[in-house]
Design a protein around this motif. Structure first.
Motif, PDB file in Angstrom:
ATOM      1  N   GLU A 129       0.870  -1.184   0.000  1.00  0.00           N
ATOM      2  CA  GLU A 129       0.000   0.000   0.000  1.00  0.00           C
ATOM      3  C   GLU A 129       0.898   1.222   0.000  1.00  0.00           C
ATOM      4  O   GLU A 129       1.721   1.387   0.893  1.00  0.00           O
ATOM      5  N   GLN A 173     -10.227  -7.069   2.036  1.00  0.00           N
ATOM      6  CA  GLN A 173      -8.867  -6.732   2.496  1.00  0.00           C
ATOM      7  C   GLN A 173      -7.835  -7.005   1.419  1.00  0.00           C
ATOM      8  O   GLN A 173      -6.728  -6.487   1.452  1.00  0.00           O
ATOM      9  N   MET A 174      -8.204  -7.890   0.497  1.00  0.00           N
ATOM     10  CA  MET A 174      -7.236  -8.266  -0.525  1.00  0.00           C
ATOM     11  C   MET A 174      -7.535  -7.598  -1.862  1.00  0.00           C
ATOM     12  O   MET A 174      -7.101  -8.061  -2.915  1.00  0.00           O
ATOM     13  N   ASN A 212      -6.471  -4.965  -4.160  1.00  0.00           N
ATOM     14  CA  ASN A 212      -5.189  -4.265  -4.261  1.00  0.00           C
ATOM     15  C   ASN A 212      -5.185  -3.100  -5.242  1.00  0.00           C
ATOM     16  O   ASN A 212      -4.121  -2.643  -5.648  1.00  0.00           O
ATOM     17  N   ASN A 243      -0.566  -6.796   9.130  1.00  0.00           N
ATOM     18  CA  ASN A 243      -1.995  -7.043   8.981  1.00  0.00           C
ATOM     19  C   ASN A 243      -2.178  -8.360   8.229  1.00  0.00           C
ATOM     20  O   ASN A 243      -1.947  -8.422   7.022  1.00  0.00           O
ATOM     21  N   PRO A 303      -4.906 -10.444   7.447  1.00  0.00           N
ATOM     22  CA  PRO A 303      -5.879 -10.600   6.363  1.00  0.00           C
ATOM     23  C   PRO A 303      -5.459  -9.876   5.085  1.00  0.00           C
ATOM     24  O   PRO A 303      -5.756 -10.340   3.977  1.00  0.00           O
ATOM     25  N   LYS A 304      -4.774  -8.771   5.235  1.00  0.00           N
ATOM     26  CA  LYS A 304      -4.268  -8.088   4.035  1.00  0.00           C
ATOM     27  C   LYS A 304      -2.994  -8.741   3.513  1.00  0.00           C
ATOM     28  O   LYS A 304      -2.552  -8.423   2.411  1.00  0.00           O
ATOM     29  N   GLU A 357      -5.981  -0.367  12.644  1.00  0.00           N
ATOM     30  CA  GLU A 357      -6.087  -1.288  11.516  1.00  0.00           C
ATOM     31  C   GLU A 357      -6.015  -2.748  11.990  1.00  0.00           C
ATOM     32  O   GLU A 357      -6.724  -3.614  11.491  1.00  0.00           O
ATOM     33  N   LYS A 395      -9.320  -3.870  13.932  1.00  0.00           N
ATOM     34  CA  LYS A 395     -10.464  -4.121  13.070  1.00  0.00           C
ATOM     35  C   LYS A 395     -10.496  -5.573  12.555  1.00  0.00           C
ATOM     36  O   LYS A 395     -11.559  -6.155  12.392  1.00  0.00           O
ATOM     37  N   VAL A 396      -9.334  -6.136  12.315  1.00  0.00           N
ATOM     38  CA  VAL A 396      -9.278  -7.474  11.701  1.00  0.00           C
ATOM     39  C   VAL A 396      -8.816  -8.541  12.692  1.00  0.00           C
ATOM     40  O   VAL A 396      -8.458  -9.644  12.311  1.00  0.00           O
ATOM     41  N   THR A 426     -15.579  -9.160   8.718  1.00  0.00           N
ATOM     42  CA  THR A 426     -15.418  -8.170   7.666  1.00  0.00           C
ATOM     43  C   THR A 426     -16.683  -7.322   7.544  1.00  0.00           C
ATOM     44  O   THR A 426     -16.628  -6.094   7.465  1.00  0.00           O
TER      45      THR A 426
END
Lengths: 314, 248, 532
Positions: free
Chosen positions: C56, C99-100, C102, C325, C327-328, C367, C370-371, C393
Motif C-alpha cells: 500500500e 482486504q485483498m 489491491n 496485517n 488478512p491483508k 487497523e 479491526k481485523v 469483515t
C-alpha cells in the motif's frame, strides 16, 4: 603475414604439454604455426616442439637471461618478433598469464584471455565470471592478436610433425630489474588440491575420519589430491581446506572421482570445469549421476578396495 | 614510500551470475557490488607494509562511475590514506585501464603498485602486467608473499609448478593471489573516519590517454551444462573405462 | 575483558528494513541535528529482506512525497486480484475478500525497496552500517537499554580468536529502536527481560517461502495478483500461496504455512514445492528458471499479540513488535507508519516513554484491531475461518469479542497422538530438487569457521526425547536443511549445518521444547537475497 607464433612454455629442459594444446588452438585459427623457444639451451625443447603435428617452424632464442621464466626479460624480445605474425599465443598457465599481457601491452593491444573456442581468425569464445558466462570476443583486424589458450579446452597436438628448427639472435634490450631466485614444489607427497590433475573426493558416506583413510589410500595409488564434500567437512572427517565446492575450492582437474558424495549444487559448482567426473554412490537417484561422465551405483566400502585391486593388477 | 593500490568495483562473488536472455550481458540488476576480492587482498598487503613501517602512505585508486566511490570509501575505511577516482562511465579494457593507472603512477611516483591478479568479473588477468610493461618496471604476479628490503621486493609467486621466488627492484608492480593474506574486518569507527579522508576525482578525459585497439564483445551465453554420462557395473569396468579414455 | 571501543548516537536503529529505515529517515526529516545510525546484519541493505510484496503506497507517500516520480527498481502497479480455493487437481475462484483488493497498490520487491531507500536515508544524513550485527544489548546502570554491542568478528568455531579477530564496539544512545523484523533475536530477549508480553496473547507466526522466477516469455501478466488457500494444506492448517506477476517475464511466488500446525511430520518447504506442481500453477513455471529463493517467518498474532512496544531506553517497531496485517497479508505500510510514528515521538524527547500509548491510538493499531478475529477464526479449520472472516469483515471488527492466540510451539502434536491426513502429494519435477538446492538460490554465505549461531541448549533432548515424541521436526520445519539427524559410527547425532541458515527464525519459534536459540552470526553472514 597471416601466421601464428606460439610462445613455448618449458621447465626442467622439457616442453610443457600446455604448448601442444596451444598448437591445437592455433590449428583452429588456420594459419601456419611457428613456435618460439626462449631458453638458455633450447635444443631438446625445440626438438620436442618440432615434433608436434602442424608446426611449421621452431625458432630458438638462446640466452642466459632466458634460462628462467621472467616475463620482463622475454616480453620485449617476443614483442619484437611479433611484427611477422598476425597472432601470438601462449598457454593460460601461470607462465602464459604472466608473460602474454606484457607482450600485448608492448604491442599496444588488449589480450584475448583464455580462448576456449576459435570461431574465426579474429573471433573467439572465452569464459568470464569464473566460467558462469561465455562471451564471443572479436579482436580488431589490422592489429596483432595476442591471446592465451585455456588448456582445459584443448587436447594436445600429436607428435607427427618434423618442423625445421631455426636459431634467432636475441636483439631487444633486456632490463636488469628482475631476478629469478628459486622454485620450490609444494607440499609433501600428495599433490595440491587446487592444481592437481587428479582428485579423489569423499563425502559423508565415509562415515568417519578413520574411514577416510580409504580415500587417501586410493588417492596415493593414483597420485591424486584428496578433496571432500562440505558434509564430510562438517562431520569433521577431514579439515576444512579439503572442501570442494561453492564455499570451498573451485577446481578443474582432468579426473575427479567422487565417492559417497550426493552432488548437491553447491558441490557441483566447484567441479563443473573438471575434465572427467566419476561418481560412486549407493543411491542411484543421487544428483551427482546427472553430471557424472562415468557413474557406478555401489557401496564405496566395496568399490574402493576393488578399484585398488584392479589398479594393482593392471 | 607511497603504495598505490588499484581496486575495482565488481559483482560480489556470492552473486549467482545469470546471462540476460537476449545475450547482451549478465544481469546486474540490484546485485551486490564489492571490491574485487584480489584487490582487497592487495590493499591489505599494502596496509600491512605501511603498518610495518616500510611505507608512509597508501593510496587507493579506482576507475569507474561515481558508484565506485563506495568501494574507495571501503578502502579508506580499511586504512588507506586517500583515494583517487578516475571518473568514467565507460568500462575500460585492461590496456586502457593500465594506461590510466600509469598516469596516476606518474603523478604519485609510488615505490610499489599493488593490484589483484585478476578481477572476478572479466577474469582477464592483464592489467598489472600491462601497467608494468608500459611503465618499464618489473612485475611480480600471483604473489603469495612479499618482503621489502633495501629497494627490492622479494616476492613468492604461486605458479603451476609450485612456489617461485623472484626479486624485483622497486618501483614495481605486484599482483596478489588468494593466499597472500586474509583481509581485515573494518571497525565501525573507521567507516566514519573514512568519510573525512580525501577522495580526489579525476575525469578520465583529462588524463589524455589513447585507449588503443579494443576488443569487442558481441554476445554472452550461459555455459554448456554437463550431461549425464555412462553407467558402469563394477570397479573393473570403471578402471577399463578410465583406461579407454586415457585417464589412467 | 578489554574495554570495548564506544561510538555515541542519539538514536540507534537495529535493522534496515522498512520500519527501521522509515524511522531513521523521518528522524532526520524532523530534526537534521540528530545523530542516527542503522545497524544491519546483512552484507548489504535488502539482502536479508524477503516479502511478497504487494505494498500500500500511502505510507511511502507520507515518508517520501514524490517517490512515484523515481520509483524503486521493481514496482508494478496492481492490475487484477484473483483468489482461489485449490483442491488437489482442481480450483475454484472465490470472491475476493475486501482486504485483498489491491487496486492502487504496487507489487514490489521489499528487498529492492529497502536497497533503494538506503542511499536516500544516507543522503538525509543517516549512518547505515550494513555487515554489522547487533549481537547484544548494552544496559545502563539503571537496567535500561543503553545501546547495542556489535558482534565480534574473526572468532573461530571453537571460540578462539583468529588472526583477523576484531572486537565489536559498543554503540551508546539514549534510545535504541528495535526494527529487526519478525522474531528479532534482541527483541526476543528484551520482550522476556522487560516482560513486554505479560498482558497480551503469545505471538504467533507463519513461515513464508518465496521464489523469484523468470518464466517463458508471455506467461507473466504484469500486475496480476493471485492468492490461494486449500491444497496442499489440510483443512486444519492455516496457510496459502501468492503469485505476483512482475515485469520482464518475472513472477514472484511463495507459500505461507502458519506455524501453529499440528503435524510434526509436515514440511512447509515441501508444501510450497507441492503447490508449485498444482495443475493450474505448474504450466506457468515449466520452461522457466529460478532466479532467487528464500524464507522468512512472518508475524500473524496481530492486535491481541502485540506486546508493549516501549521499555526503558528502547522501542519495538514494525514486525519486531508485530504490526503486520494478516488478512491483508501486508506489513510494509504498517512498518513504515510505525517507524515514522516512533520518529515523531523520539524527535520530541529522545525517550521511549509514552510511545506505546501513541502507537495504540494510531491508525497502525486501529487497523489491527479491526481485523483481530480473522486469523484466530481459522484455528477451528478452514471453513470456520472463512465464516468468521465474513462476519468480522461485514461488522468491521465491531463485535465485542476478541478471539485468542496460542503459542505455536505448543500446538505440535506428538507422533503417537496424531494421525496425519493422507497428503497424497505428487512426485516433484520442478526445481529446486531439495532444500540444499533452494539454499543455493538464496546465495547464503557464512564463514564456516565461526561459532554455530543456532544454540541448542540440550542436544540430548534431540537424540532421545524429541526423536521419540516428535520425530525431530526441526529436520522438516527448517526450510534450509540446517538440522539433520546423522547416524555414523559415533552414534546418532544432531548435526547443525549452520552455514545453510537463511535467518528465517522458524526453528527458534517452532521447536516444541524451545531449546533452540537463534543468535546472530558474524556480521555480513547469511543469505544474499536478490530482489526478494
Amino acid at each position: 603475414m597471416s601466421r601464428t607464433l606460439i610462445i613455448a612454455e618449458h621447465g626442467g629442459g622439457r616442453l610443457n604439454p600446455a604448448t601442444a594444446k596451444c598448437v591445437s588452438c592455433a590449428a583452429d585459427i588456420g594459419h601456419p604455426v611457428d613456435i618460439a623457444v626462449f631458453a638458455e639451451t633450447a635444443a631438446d625443447i625445440a626438438a620436442e616442439a618440432a615434433a608436434l603435428t602442424g608446426v611449421d617452424k621452431v625458432l630458438t632464442i638462446e640466452d642466459a637471461d632466458f634460462g628462467q621464466p621472467l616475463a620482463a626479460m622475454i616480453a620485449p624480445e617476443a614483442a619484437a618478433m611479433a611484427g611477422d605474425y598476425s597472432h601470438v599465443l601462449g598457454p593460460s598457465t601461470t607462465y602464459g598469464k604472466d608473460l602474454m599481457p606484457r607482450i600485448a601491452a608492448l604491442l599496444d593491444v588488449n589480450q584475448v584471455s583464455d580462448i576456449m573456442q576459435v570461431t574465426g581468425s579474429h573471433r573467439f569464445q572465452r569464459p568470464i565470471y569464473a566460467g558462469n558466462a561465455i562471451v564471443d570476443v572479436e579482436a580488431p583486424e589490422g592489429a596483432p592478436v595476442v591471446a592465451t589458450v585455456r588448456t582445459a579446452s584443448y587436447a594436445a597436438a600429436g607428435n607427427g610433425g618434423s618442423a625445421a628448427v631455426e636459431s634467432r639472435a636475441a636483439g631487444a634490450e633486456r632490463p636488469q630489474h628482475s631476478r629469478y631466485l628459486d622454485l620450490k614444489s609444494e607440499g609433501g607427497d600428495r599433490p595440491d588440491l587446487q592444481t592437481a590433475s587428479r582428485v579423489v573426493s569423499g563425502g559423508r558416506a565415509l562415515g568417519s575420519a578413520d574411514n577416510f583413510e580409504l580415500v587417501y589410500r586410493l588417492a596415493d595409488k593414483l597420485g591424486a589430491a584428496v578433496g571432500a564434500s562440505r558434509a564430510a567437512v562438517d562431520a569433521e572427517y577431514v579439515a576444512n581446506d579439503l572442501q570442494v565446492g561453492q564455499t570451498g575450492k573451485i577446481i578443474a582437474p582432468d579426473l575427479y572421482m567422487a565417492f559417497g558424495i550426493s552432488g548437491a549444487i553447491q558441490h557441483v559448482t566447484g567441479i563443473k570445469d573438471a575434465g572427467t567426473i566419476v561418481a560412486v554412490n549407493k543411491d542411484a537417484e543421487a544428483p551427482i549421476f546427472e553430471i557424472a561422465d562415468i557413474g557406478l551405483v555401489g557401496d564405496l566400502f566395496q568399490v574402493i578396495p576393488e578399484l585398488e585391486a584392479a589398479l594393482d593388477d593392471g | 614510500m607511497k603504495i598505490l593500490v588499484g581496486i575495482k568495483r565488481v559483482v560480489d562473488y556470492n552473486v549467482r551470475i545469470r546471462v540476460k536472455p537476449d545475450g547482451s550481458g549478465v544481469d546486474t540488476d540490484g546485485v551486490k557490488m564489492s571490491i574485487n576480492p584480489f584487490d582487497e587482498i592487495a590493499l591489505e598487503e599494502a596496509l600491512r607494509i605501511k603498518e610495518a613501517g616500510k611505507a608512509e602512505e597508501v593510496i587507493v585508486v579506482s576507475i569507474g562511475g561515481d558508484e565506485c566511490q563506495q568501494q574507495l570509501r571501503t578502502g579508506l575505511a580499511m586504512g588507506a590514506d586517500r583515494a583517487i577516482q578516475i571518473q568514467t562511465d565507460q568500462a575500460l579494457q585492461p590496456l586502457a585501464a593500465a594506461k590510466a593507472l600509469l598516469k596516476i603512477v606518474q603523478q604519485e611516483q609510488p615505490g610499489l603498485v599493488l593490484l589483484g591478479k585478476q578481477a572476478i568479473d572479466d577474469d582477464n588477468n592483464q592489467t598489472g602486467q600491462m601497467l608494468a610493461a608500459l611503465w618499464g618496471r618489473p612485475q611480480a604476479t600471483f604473489a603469495s608473499q612479499v618482503v621489502l628490503e633495501d629497494g627490492t621486493a622479494t616476492v613468492t609467486r604461486e605458479v603451476d609448478a609450485g612456489l617461485e621466488t623472484i626479486a624485483v627492484d622497486l618501483p614495481a608492480v605486484v599482483t596478489s593471489d588468494l593466499r597472500l593474506n586474509e583481509p581485515r574486518f573494518v571497525k565501525l569507527p573507521e567507516i566514519m573516519k573514512a568519510k573525512r579522508k580525501p577522495l580526489d576525482v579525476q575525469p578520465l578525459a583529462d588524463l589524455g590517454i589513447e585507449s588503443g585497439h579494443q576488443l569487442s564483445v558481441t554476445r554472452h551465453a550461459p555455459p554448456a551444462q554437463r550431461a549425464r554420462g555412462v553407467m558402469v557395473e563394477s570397479a573393473a569396468e570403471l578402471v577399463s573405462e578410465l583406461k579407454n579414455r586415457g585417464l589412467l | 575483558m578489554s574495554e570495548r571501543e564506544v561510538m555515541e548516537y542519539d538514536v540507534i536503529v537495529v535493522g534496515a528494513g522498512p520500519a527501521g529505515l522509515a524511522c531513521a529517515m523521518h528522524l532526520k526529516q524532523l530534526n537534521e541535528a540528530l545523530n542516527v545510525c542503522v545497524i544491519e546484519k546483512a552484507a548489504e541493505v535488502g539482502a536479508h529482506i524477503l516479502s511478497g510484496a504487494v505494498i500500500e503506497p500511502q505510507a511511502l507517500d507520507d515518508l517520501l512525497p514524490g517517490w512515484r516520480d523515481h520509483p524503486p527498481p521493481i514496482c508494478v502497479p496492481a492490475e487484477k486480484d484473483e483468489f482461489w480455493l485449490l483442491s488437489k487437481t482442481g480450483r475454484k475462484r472465490l470472491p475476493n475478500p475486501p482486504q485483498m483488493n489491491n487496486h492502487g497498490n504496487f507489487i514490489m520487491s521489499l528487498g529492492a525497496l529497502c536497497a533503494w531507500l538506503a542511499p536516500q536515508a544516507e543522503a538525509l544524513g543517516v549512518d547505515i552500517f550494513p555487515g554489522y550485527a547487533a549481537a547484544d544489548i548494552r544496559y545502563t546502570d539503571t537496567g535500561a537499554v543503553g545501546g547495542v554491542i556489535i558482534g565480534d568478528m574473526g572468532v573461530a568455531k571453537d571460540g578462539s580468536r583468529k588472526a583477523t579477530y576484531v572486537e565489536g564496539i559498543e554503540i551508546h544512545a539514549p534510545v535504541t529502536v528495535l526494527a529487526e523484523g519478525c522474531r528479532g533475536h534482541l527483541s526476543k530477549r528484551l520482550i522476556q527481560r522487560f516482560e513486554l508480553d505479560k498482558d497480551c496473547d503469545p505471538q504467533t507466526y507463519g513461515i513464508g517461502i518465496k521464489e523469484l522466477w523468470r518464466v517463458e516469455t508471455g506467461k507473466a501478466r504484469p500486475g496480476l495478483i493471485q492468492h490461494s488457500i486449500g491444497w496442499p494444506l489440510d483443512r486444519q492448517t492455516y496457510g496459502g500461496s501468492f503469485i505476483y506477476h512482475l515485469d520482464k517475464d518475472r513472477v514472484a511466488l511463495g507459500f505461507i504455512t502458519a506455524l501453529d500446525y499440528r503435524d510434526a511430520r509436515l514440511s512447509p518447504f515441501e508444501a510450497f514445492q507441492q503447490f508449485k506442481h498444482h495443475p493450474s500453477i505448474r504450466p506457468l513455471l515449466e520452461g522457466g528458471e529460478i532466479l532467487s529463493s528464500g524464507a522468512r517467518a512472518v508475524v500473524e498474532g496481530g492486535y491481541q499479540s502485540l506486546p508493549k512496544t516501549e521499555m526503558p531506553g528502547a522501542l519495538l517497531i514494525g514486525d519486531a513488535a508485530g504490526t503486520l496485517n494478516v488478512p491483508k497479508i501486508k506489513g510494509t505500510h504498517q512498518a513504515v507508519r510505525g517507524g515514522m510514528l516512533a520518529a515523531a515521538h523520539l524527535a520530541q524527547s529522545l525517550s521511549s516513554e509514552g510511545f506505546d500509548r501513541k502507537l495504540r491510538r494510531s491508525p497502525v493499531v486501529a487497523e489491527l484491531k479491526k481485523v483481530r478475529n480473522i486469523r484466530p477464526g481459522f484455528n477451528k479449520g478452514l471453513w470456520a475461518g472463512l465464516r468468521t472472516a465474513v462476519i468480522e469483515t461485514v461488522t468491521g471488527g465491531r463485535l465485542p469479542r476478541t478471539l485468542s492466540n496460542h503459542a505455536d510451539h505448543r500446538m505440535l502434536k506428538k507422533l503417537d497422538d496424531y494421525s496425519p491426513p493422507d497428503r497424497d502429494w505428487v512426485e516433484r519435477e520442478l526445481p529446486p530438487r531439495d532444500r540444499l538446492a533452494s539454499v543455493y538460490f538464496a546465495a547464503t554465505d557464512h564463514e564456516e569457521d565461526q561459532p554455530v549461531h543456532l544454540k541448542v541448549a540440550d542436544t540430548d533432548i534431540c537424540i532421545s526425547q524429541c526423536t521419540e515424541e516428535y520425530g525431530n521436526p526441526c529436520t522438516r520445519f527448517c526450510p534450509a536443511g540446517v538440522y539433520e539427524m546423522v547416524e555414523d559410527q559415533s552414534g546418532r547425532n544432531l548435526q547443525i549445518n549452520a552455514a545453510n541458515c537463511v535467518h528465517c527464525k522458524t526453528c527458534d519459534i517452532k521447536d516444541p521444547y524451545q531449546i533452540i536459540d537463534w543468535v546472530t552470526p558474524e556480521g555480513g553472514s547469511g543469505p544474499n537475497y536478490q530482489n526478494l
